[in-house]
Write an enzyme that holds these catalytic residues in place. Structure first.
Site, short mmCIF file in Angstrom:
data_model
loop_
_atom_site.label_atom_id
_atom_site.label_comp_id
_atom_site.label_asym_id
_atom_site.label_seq_id
_atom_site.Cartn_x
_atom_site.Cartn_y
_atom_site.Cartn_z
N LYS A 225 0.83 -1.22 0.00
CA LYS A 225 0.00 0.00 0.00
C LYS A 225 0.86 1.26 0.00
O LYS A 225 0.35 2.37 -0.03
CB LYS A 225 -0.93 0.01 1.22
N CYS A 363 -13.93 -4.73 3.71
CA CYS A 363 -13.45 -5.51 4.87
C CYS A 363 -13.74 -4.77 6.17
O CYS A 363 -12.90 -4.73 7.08
CB CYS A 363 -11.96 -5.81 4.77
N1 PMP Z 1 -5.96 -2.49 7.93
C1 PMP Z 1 -6.40 -1.57 7.06
C2 PMP Z 1 -6.89 -0.24 7.59
C3 PMP Z 1 -6.39 -1.84 5.70
O1 PMP Z 1 -6.82 -0.92 4.82
C4 PMP Z 1 -5.92 -3.09 5.24
C5 PMP Z 1 -5.94 -3.45 3.77
N2 PMP Z 1 -7.07 -3.06 3.09
C6 PMP Z 1 -5.45 -4.00 6.19
C7 PMP Z 1 -5.49 -3.67 7.52
C8 PMP Z 1 -4.90 -5.32 5.78
O2 PMP Z 1 -3.75 -5.17 5.01
P1 PMP Z 1 -3.09 -6.40 4.26
O3 PMP Z 1 -4.19 -7.10 3.55
O4 PMP Z 1 -2.10 -5.78 3.33
O5 PMP Z 1 -2.45 -7.25 5.30
#
Ligand code: PMP
Length: 405
Positions: A225, A363
């Site tokens: 990200k 999510c």
């Molecule tokens: N926390 C937040 C606020 C997120 O935006 C995300 C990814 N959308 C995650 C956790 C999880 O990140 P990752 O899937 O890269 O482990």
């Protein structure tokens, strides 16, 4: 002042067409695009320097080890941590939070204890704590939000009881863009000796970060990200916590000495890096962080604020469009719905126009529930996006209205 056209040339993916239309990439909250130097670095590492790190006596291994440890130093500097021992490479935010939930949980969570999260959290900052609570007979408490999508800070003191053993909170909401006043929250928690984990998945790429100044106990983020490779991430943890937590995975690299009778752990941070790590990706992540530094984090904040203002004004001019999350302090992410039109339909039409947005619950099902909706359309912008692209989005939304309105 950023030269956005020059910056865009650093990102090969941005120059392509989809369905014969120039790609407009507004899905940066899900993952960011990669600059050429990151892609090149990965190629170079595999093509010329690949070798497993640590303990190798030969040239390639020791060079790769040096690069890996230099990458750790780059991360330390980027987030202003005090020591490299406090920087653990992981597979991403999810892995970092699960590491803390398991290892901190093993050492410090007991039956009857409470873990405090908030209504703004991504599932990655809810489910690991639920698993821990179940394992240990603890319970999860939730700090709610108000109608603007801001945390109800007036309820924090009441929720921070002596039963709370950790507060896990997102720095920035991925779903609606709220920037939380984390410094103030950390201080309140620390006044009661409660450690704080910050989910920095949406924070680290949008401005300056100083974990020492924030005094957070843990900080988790994902490489993908912040313009780095997938499968990389970081857990920052204060040395005093990492020292007192047991490892969560056993294997190579994380040990000092192994015997059938007793095994001892490697020093920090390797105690938490079991197995062959994704070292090329970690090194390329450092390249991505250097890239962000070269663009300038203050420049990024200024330009993204300008984009947010323009996006927000433009969307508000679309009749029937409702924005979810109107916090005073936001990143350049806006979630919205158009009267009666399903978010999936909106996303599909925009896609055909070459515009990539994310639709769904992001999510964050508990947050959607609290907003009284199933999902939204989310446009998440970053410093390579332009106002012209925002105009195209708005034109696209008018088309959506014509088709479904
Ligand atoms: N926390 C937040 C606020 C997120 O935006 C995300 C990814 N959308 C995650 C956790 C999880 O990140 P990752 O899937 O890269 O482990």
């Amino acid at each position: 002042m950023l030269n956005i056209q020059t910056i865009r040339e650093d990102f090969p993916v941005l120059s392509q067409k989809v369905y014969n239309k120039p790609l407009i990439y507004f899905d940066n909250g899900a993952t960011s695009q990669k600059p050429e130097i990151v892609i090149h670095k990965l190629r170079e590492l595999y093509a010329e320097q690949n070798s497993s790190i640590h303990r190798g006596v030969h040239y390639l291994s020791s060079k790769m080890t040096e690069r890996y440890e230099a990458a750790r130093e780059t991360v330390r500097e980027f987030i202003h941590a005090g020591k490299v021992e406090e920087i653990v490479f992981t597979a991403g935010t999810t892995a970092s939070i699960n590491l803390v939930a398991f290892s901190f949980g093993e050492a410090f969570i007991h039956p009857g204890d409470e873990i405090l999260v908030t209504e703004l959290e991504h599932h990655s900052n809810i489910v690991p704590w639920q698993l821990l609570a179940e394992r240990k007979g603890a319970s999860l408490k939730v700090l709610p939000i108000n109608e603007k999508g801001e945390l109800k800070l007036e309820m924090l003191d009441e929720l921070l009881t002596e039963k709370v053993k950790i507060l896990a909170i997102t720095q920035v909401s991925n779903a609606i863009g709220t920037i939380n006043p984390v410094k103030e929250i950390i201080q309140k928690a620390h006044d009661k000796d409660i450690p704080v984990l910050l989910d920095g998945a949406q924070g680290v790429q949008h401005g300056e970060l100083d974990v020492q100044e924030l005094e957070c106990d843990f900080y988790a983020f994902s490489g993908h990200k912040v313009f780095g490779p997938n499968g990389t991430g970081v857990l920052y943890g204060k040395e005093k916590w990492l020292e007192s937590m047991p490892p969560c995975q056993g294997g190579g690299d994380m040990i000092a000495n192994v015997s059938f009778e007793k095994t001892t752990w490697a020093d920090l941070p390797l105690k938490f890096e079991a197995g062959t790590s994704n070292y090329p990706a970690a090194i390329a992540l450092a390249e991505a962080l250097n890239y962000v530094t070269s663009v300038g984090r203050d420049n990024i904040v200024t330009y993204e604020k300008e984009l947010l203002g323009y996006l927000s004004k433009s969307l508000q001019m679309i009749e029937g469009l409702k924005i979810y999350g109107t916090s005073q302090d936001k990143i350049s992410t806006i979630s919205f719905l158009i009267n009666g039109i399903h978010h999936q339909d909106t996303g599909m039409i925009l896609d055909k126009l070459g515009i990539a947005v994310r639709v769904g619950n992001h999510c964050a099902q508990p947050l959607m529930k609290s907003l009284g909706i199933e999902g939204t359309v989310r446009a998440s912008l970053c410093f390579y996006n332009t106002k012209e692209e925002i105009d195209q989005l708005c034109n696209g939304l008018e088309k959506v209205k014509q088709m479904f309105g």
